[in-house]
Design an enzyme around this catalytic site. Structure first.
Site, PDB file in Angstrom:
ATOM      1  N   CYS A 227       0.779  -1.222  -0.111  1.00  0.00           N
ATOM      2  CA  CYS A 227       0.142   0.186  -0.029  1.00  0.00           C
ATOM      3  C   CYS A 227       0.820   1.297   0.025  1.00  0.00           C
ATOM      4  CB  CYS A 227      -1.028   0.029   1.424  1.00  0.00           C
ATOM      5  SG  CYS A 227      -2.350   1.248   1.258  1.00  0.00           S
ATOM      6  N   HIS A 228       0.889   1.843   1.123  1.00  0.00           N
ATOM      7  CA  HIS A 228       1.766   3.348   1.322  1.00  0.00           C
ATOM      8  C   HIS A 228       3.228   3.095   1.838  1.00  0.00           C
ATOM      9  CE1 HIS A 228      -2.092   4.987   0.563  1.00  0.00           C
ATOM     10  NE2 HIS A 228      -1.927   6.348   0.295  1.00  0.00           N
TER      11      HIS A 228
END
Length: 182
Positions: free
Chosen positions: A111-112
Site C-alpha cells: 500500500c503506502h
C-alpha cells in the site's frame, strides 16, 4: 509448515498502520515458522487504522532504539497513510530500513509502505507496485511502477492494497526463504 524456521522478521510500524497489512503478514510468517517482532519508533503501544477509522491498539515487541537490523532476516512495511508518512520523516526509522536495503535482505512493503523505502534510497531501479497515489513518487525516485497484485524484484515484494494480501504473503514467504539477494 516450518519453511522459515530460524528466520527472524521485523515489522516496522507506528500509529495509523492499516491493521490487516500488519496482522495478515505477521500471521502468515509465523505460520511458516518465522519469529516476528513488531517494532515501533517511540512506544510499545501503537494504534491501528482499519479501512476508514481508528481500530485496535497493538503491543510492539521492541522500540526502534532497542532493535538492530542485523538481528533480522527480513523486514515488512505495512501501509496505511499515517504510518509510512510518519516513518519516512523519522531518521531512525529511515536508517533502520536503509540497513535492510544495503544488506540486500528481503523487504515486503504494501500500500503506502513504499514511501519509507523512497526515503531510505531503496527503490531506484526496482520494479514495484503500491497504492496508486504513490506511483509518481516511486517513478520520481527511480522505480518502475506496475499496477499488479504483487511485484517481486530481487527480494523486494510489493503489493497495492489489503485485497492483495494473499499474494503478498505468499511471495513474501518465498523471498524470506530464499534470503539475501545480490
Amino acid at each position: 509448515m516450518v519453511k522459515l524456521a530460524g528466520k527472524r522478521v521485523a515489522i516496522l510500524a507506528t500509529d495509523g498502520f492499516e491493521e490487516s497489512e500488519l496482522t495478515s503478514p505477521r500471521e502468515a510468517l509465523m505460520e511458516a515458522g518465522a519469529a516476528v517482532d513488531v517494532i515501533a519508533p517511540d512506544s510499545r503501544e501503537i494504534k491501528a487504522w482499519s479501512k476508514k477509522s481508528w481500530s485496535n491498539d497493538f503491543h510492539a515487541n521492541l522500540r526502534l532504539d532497542e532493535a538492530k537490523a542485523s538481528d533480522y532476516d527480513a523486514l515488512v512495511l505495512p501501509g496505511g497513510v499515517l504510518n509510512p508518512d510518519a516513518l519516512r520523516t523519522n531518521e531512525n526509522a529511515v536508517t533502520f530500513v536503509r540497513a535492510f536495503v544495503e544488506a540486500n535482505k528481503p523487504i515486503g512493503a504494501i500500500c503506502h509502505g513504499p514511501w519509507t523505502l523512497i526515503n531510505a534510497d531503496g527503490v531506484k531501479g526496482k520494479r514495484m507496485t503500491s497504492w496508486p497515489s504513490l506511483r509518481k513518487d516511486l517513478e520520481n525516485a527511480g522505480a518502475e511502477w506496475e499496477d499488479a497484485e504483487v511485484v517481486v524484484d530481487q527480494g523486494l515484494v510489493t503489493s497495492r492494497k489489503p485485497d492483495d494480501l494473499h499474494a503478498f504473503n505468499k511471495k513474501l514467504i518465498e523471498e524470506v526463504c530464499e534470503g539475501r539477494h545480490s
